[in-house]
Design an enzyme around this catalytic site. Structure first.
Site, PDB file in Angstrom:
ATOM      1  N   THR A  13       0.832  -1.211   0.000  1.00  0.00           N
ATOM      2  CA  THR A  13       0.000   0.000   0.000  1.00  0.00           C
ATOM      3  C   THR A  13       0.867   1.261   0.000  1.00  0.00           C
ATOM      4  OG1 THR A  13      -1.671  -1.211   1.221  1.00  0.00           O
ATOM      5  CG2 THR A  13      -1.868   1.192   1.236  1.00  0.00           C
ATOM      6  N   VAL A  14       1.757   1.366   0.977  1.00  0.00           N
ATOM      7  CA  VAL A  14       2.544   2.599   1.117  1.00  0.00           C
ATOM      8  C   VAL A  14       3.645   2.665   0.063  1.00  0.00           C
ATOM      9  CG1 VAL A  14       3.882   4.041   2.693  1.00  0.00           C
ATOM     10  CG2 VAL A  14       2.061   2.591   3.594  1.00  0.00           C
ATOM     11  N   LYS A 101       5.531   2.015  12.607  1.00  0.00           N
ATOM     12  CA  LYS A 101       5.362   2.466  14.005  1.00  0.00           C
ATOM     13  C   LYS A 101       5.688   1.367  15.014  1.00  0.00           C
ATOM     14  CE  LYS A 101       1.086   1.550  12.164  1.00  0.00           C
ATOM     15  NZ  LYS A 101       0.330   2.060  11.047  1.00  0.00           N
ATOM     16  N   GLU A 125       8.165  10.190   9.863  1.00  0.00           N
ATOM     17  CA  GLU A 125       6.922  10.976   9.876  1.00  0.00           C
ATOM     18  C   GLU A 125       5.698  10.116   9.559  1.00  0.00           C
ATOM     19  OE1 GLU A 125       6.350  14.708  10.253  1.00  0.00           O
ATOM     20  OE2 GLU A 125       4.518  13.582  10.628  1.00  0.00           O
ATOM     21  N   ASP A 197      -2.010  -0.320  18.337  1.00  0.00           N
ATOM     22  CA  ASP A 197      -1.519   0.488  17.215  1.00  0.00           C
ATOM     23  C   ASP A 197      -1.492   1.979  17.596  1.00  0.00           C
ATOM     24  OD1 ASP A 197      -1.006   0.874  14.179  1.00  0.00           O
ATOM     25  OD2 ASP A 197      -2.724   2.163  14.593  1.00  0.00           O
ATOM     26  N   LYS A 201       1.813   4.676  18.166  1.00  0.00           N
ATOM     27  CA  LYS A 201       1.916   6.044  17.633  1.00  0.00           C
ATOM     28  C   LYS A 201       2.049   7.055  18.766  1.00  0.00           C
ATOM     29  CE  LYS A 201      -0.944   4.633  13.736  1.00  0.00           C
ATOM     30  NZ  LYS A 201      -2.337   4.508  13.296  1.00  0.00           N
TER      31      LYS A 201
HETATM   32  N1  LIG Z   1      -1.225   1.121   4.952  1.00  0.00           N
HETATM   33  C1  LIG Z   1      -1.247   2.287   5.596  1.00  0.00           C
HETATM   34  O1  LIG Z   1      -2.183   3.077   5.409  1.00  0.00           O
HETATM   35  C2  LIG Z   1      -0.143   2.664   6.530  1.00  0.00           C
HETATM   36  C3  LIG Z   1      -0.202   3.907   7.190  1.00  0.00           C
HETATM   37  C4  LIG Z   1       0.844   4.282   8.026  1.00  0.00           C
HETATM   38  C5  LIG Z   1       1.904   3.426   8.213  1.00  0.00           C
HETATM   39  N2  LIG Z   1       1.918   2.213   7.589  1.00  0.00           N
HETATM   40  C6  LIG Z   1       3.054   1.346   7.817  1.00  0.00           C
HETATM   41  O2  LIG Z   1       3.750   1.169   6.585  1.00  0.00           O
HETATM   42  C7  LIG Z   1       4.338  -0.111   6.527  1.00  0.00           C
HETATM   43  C8  LIG Z   1       3.862  -0.833   5.273  1.00  0.00           C
HETATM   44  O3  LIG Z   1       2.459  -0.970   5.341  1.00  0.00           O
HETATM   45  P1  LIG Z   1       1.597  -1.378   4.057  1.00  0.00           P
HETATM   46  O4  LIG Z   1       0.178  -1.142   4.425  1.00  0.00           O
HETATM   47  O5  LIG Z   1       2.142  -0.761   2.825  1.00  0.00           O
HETATM   48  O6  LIG Z   1       1.852  -2.957   4.029  1.00  0.00           O
HETATM   49  P2  LIG Z   1       1.513  -3.976   2.842  1.00  0.00           P
HETATM   50  O7  LIG Z   1       0.551  -3.396   1.892  1.00  0.00           O
HETATM   51  O8  LIG Z   1       1.204  -5.274   3.491  1.00  0.00           O
HETATM   52  O9  LIG Z   1       2.925  -4.114   2.081  1.00  0.00           O
HETATM   53  C9  LIG Z   1       4.022  -4.715   2.689  1.00  0.00           C
HETATM   54  C10 LIG Z   1       5.112  -4.838   1.641  1.00  0.00           C
HETATM   55  O10 LIG Z   1       6.269  -5.397   2.254  1.00  0.00           O
HETATM   56  C11 LIG Z   1       6.731  -6.509   1.494  1.00  0.00           C
HETATM   57  N3  LIG Z   1       7.322  -7.455   2.421  1.00  0.00           N
HETATM   58  C12 LIG Z   1       6.762  -8.051   3.493  1.00  0.00           C
HETATM   59  N4  LIG Z   1       7.634  -8.883   4.084  1.00  0.00           N
HETATM   60  C13 LIG Z   1       8.769  -8.821   3.360  1.00  0.00           C
HETATM   61  C14 LIG Z   1      10.027  -9.461   3.439  1.00  0.00           C
HETATM   62  N5  LIG Z   1      10.284 -10.369   4.386  1.00  0.00           N
HETATM   63  N6  LIG Z   1      10.958  -9.144   2.526  1.00  0.00           N
HETATM   64  C15 LIG Z   1      10.704  -8.276   1.542  1.00  0.00           C
HETATM   65  N7  LIG Z   1       9.525  -7.624   1.413  1.00  0.00           N
HETATM   66  C16 LIG Z   1       8.581  -7.901   2.292  1.00  0.00           C
HETATM   67  C17 LIG Z   1       5.503  -7.060   0.808  1.00  0.00           C
HETATM   68  O11 LIG Z   1       5.891  -7.805  -0.320  1.00  0.00           O
HETATM   69  P3  LIG Z   1       4.841  -8.458  -1.355  1.00  0.00           P
HETATM   70  O12 LIG Z   1       4.095  -7.288  -1.963  1.00  0.00           O
HETATM   71  O13 LIG Z   1       5.661  -9.149  -2.353  1.00  0.00           O
HETATM   72  O14 LIG Z   1       3.954  -9.345  -0.541  1.00  0.00           O
HETATM   73  C18 LIG Z   1       4.738  -5.783   0.486  1.00  0.00           C
HETATM   74  O15 LIG Z   1       5.187  -5.259  -0.742  1.00  0.00           O
HETATM   75  C19 LIG Z   1       3.949  -0.809   7.841  1.00  0.00           C
HETATM   76  O16 LIG Z   1       4.960  -0.622   8.785  1.00  0.00           O
HETATM   77  C20 LIG Z   1       2.700  -0.044   8.273  1.00  0.00           C
HETATM   78  O17 LIG Z   1       2.500  -0.086   9.669  1.00  0.00           O
HETATM   79  C21 LIG Z   1       0.928   1.826   6.754  1.00  0.00           C
END
Ligand SMILES: NC(=O)c1ccc[n+]([C@@H]2O[C@H](COP(=O)([O-])OP(=O)(O)OC[C@H]3O[C@@H](n4cnc5c(N)ncnc54)[C@H](OP(=O)(O)O)[C@@H]3O)[C@@H](O)[C@H]2O)c1
Length: 426
Positions: A13-14, A101, A125, A197, A201
């Site tokens: 997502t991010v 976080k 941030e 969560d 934060k």
């Molecule tokens: N989503 C939000 O709105 C949001 C907001 C604030 C903060 N965050 C934080 O941002 C971070 C990412 O969140 P997200 O929502 O983007 O997560 P996500 O959509 O689940 O994406 C996670 C990414 O990490 C990759 N990944 C996971 N394990 C891995 C590993 N062992 N080696 C290499 N790559 C790996 C995944 O690969 P694949 O794609 O190949 O599975 C995927 O591309 C988290 O720490 C979350 O707490 C998210």
């Protein structure tokens, strides 16, 4: 500005949002150049075409690659690959930008230590309140202020659930199931609904506002699963709204940190934040009150925060990982632990529907020195053998209130588990 060479681990997502921002041109595209990417599944279709970008299977290898100046960690998880890769980057003296976080709240102190040792920058941030630049406001805009309190609605999932329960009168479990279907809640919602969560934060915000180091273990956590429609309805009747409030405050005896469902006056700035939005309220001297609201999650808002950190690094900006001015560390309040500060409370009891019960409750709280502000008996729920009694107290120590409730639990008056929520003033 010299573009910084970045490596992005995590393209979900991010990470996908960040790739889209870079592809869209604009200031970010001029500030960074992409040296490498890493995710779990190389074959997965990404937000933009990245087939020409060097691929890494191992995030640690990307973090330490010679042509990466800034390692962007967007994988998630407090431990495992995210931690290993961030540590490797910092040890190698490379700047890190992370949205994680859980990692920062649980290992922030050790990571800040590593960053100090190698002189590397660690920016986060995006880890708090998504698109709201709360960390920048605290660390930079309010650098010369004395923060009294920082409070917020920091978990969009909980806020969505409470808003929907309030709007529709439906129970927590039902609304949670809907939120999962709509993608507002994870398949495993524990981290969100338990308050953890928001606690992560809050620990990060408190580190910047007060303590210099995140103390997640010091956050008193309470989730929203025990809140019922009757509580939201009664709160409204009394002129309040219920929100999951994350709050860190400077008190006479130290810094308190808590995440708990809380009654807020209907005209309080946080009370009006509905659905998946986030809000952060900062009370500081001499600036007074600042209220920041916006989207706390999602690809665009979170990538916006990651991009801001990247652009700062491209401009050569240097900041400490958590604390602002060095004198924060010498503040005696910063080292104290949470204390029980007297507060007003909302209490919902389910009691036996028989004469004498109300007198027993009022006698008991009076014996504990607690003054009642309002007392309501709600109609029994269909088919229930108990009636909900709701009382609000004048300011009292929570320990005393809990002692009174524990005494009541030893009688046949109390049926079910009581709910206690603080009541905030404006
Ligand atoms: N989503 C939000 O709105 C949001 C907001 C604030 C903060 N965050 C934080 O941002 C971070 C990412 O969140 P997200 O929502 O983007 O997560 P996500 O959509 O689940 O994406 C996670 C990414 O990490 C990759 N990944 C996971 N394990 C891995 C590993 N062992 N080696 C290499 N790559 C790996 C995944 O690969 P694949 O794609 O190949 O599975 C995927 O591309 C988290 O720490 C979350 O707490 C998210």
């Amino acid at each position: 500005m010299t573009p910084v060479r970045i490596g992005i681990a995590g393209l979900g997502t991010v990470g996908g949002g960040l790739l889209e921002m870079m592809a869209a041109g604009g200031p970010l595209a001029g500030a960074v150049s992409l040296s490498g990417i890493c995710a779990r599944d190389r074959a997965r279709k990404r937000a933009v075409d990245v087939s020409a970008v060097p691929w890494f299977d191992d995030p640690v290898a990307l973090a330490t690659a010679p042509d990466v100046d800034v390692f962007v960690e967007l994988m998630g998880g407090a431990d495992g690959p995210a931690k290993a890769a961030v540590e490797a980057a910092l040890r190698a003296g490379k700047a890190v930008v992370s949205a994680n976080k859980a990692l920062l709240a649980e290992h922030g102190e050790a990571l800040a230590h590593l960053a100090r040792e190698s002189g590397a920058q660690l920016r986060w941030e995006a880890a708090v309140a998504g698109g709201i630049p709360a960390v920048k406001v605290l660390r930079e805009g309010l650098a010369a202020n004395r923060v009294q309190a920082v409070a917020g609605v920091l978990n969009g999932t909980c806020n969505y659930i409470l808003t929907e329960m309030d709007r529709t009168g439906r129970a927590f479990a039902e609304v949670l199931a809907d939120a999962q279907q709509l993608g507002y809640a994870e398949a495993d919602p524990t981290l969100d609904v338990s308050g953890a969560d928001a606690g992560h934060k809050l620990a990060l915000l408190a580190a910047v506002a007060f303590t210099g180091t995140p103390d997640f273990g010091g956050v008193a956590l309470e989730g929203i699963a025990a809140v019922e429609p009757v509580d939201l309805e009664t709160a409204r009747f009394l002129g309040y709204r219920v929100k999951l409030v994350a709050r860190a405050a400077r008190t006479g005896a130290g810094i308190t940190q808590s995440v708990r469902p809380t009654l807020l006056p209907a005209d309080h700035p946080i009370a009006r934040i509905d659905g998946p939005l986030n809000a952060v309220v900062i009370d500081a001297e001499p600036v007074g009150r600042l209220v920041l609201t916006g989207r706390g999650a999602g690809a665009g808002p979170t990538a916006s925060a990651v991009a801001a950190d990247l652009m700062d690094l491209a401009f050569g900006d240097v900041r400490p990982v958590f604390a602002g001015p060095a004198d924060l560390m010498a503040d005696p309040a910063a080292t104290a632990t949470a204390v029980a500060v007297p507060s007003r409370f909302y209490v919902r009891l389910r009691v036996a529907d028989r004469p004498g019960v109300i007198a027993a409750i009022t006698d008991l709280v009076a014996r504990h020195g607690i003054s009642i502000e309002s007392f309501l008996q709600r109609p029994p729920e269909p088919g229930a053998t108990s009636v909900p009694i709701i009382l609000t107290t004048k300011p009292c120590p929570e320990a005393e209130l809990r002692a009174a409730i524990a005494e009541l639990a030893g009688t046949d008056v109390l049926l079910g588990t009581p709910l206690v929520m603080p009541v905030e003033s404006a």
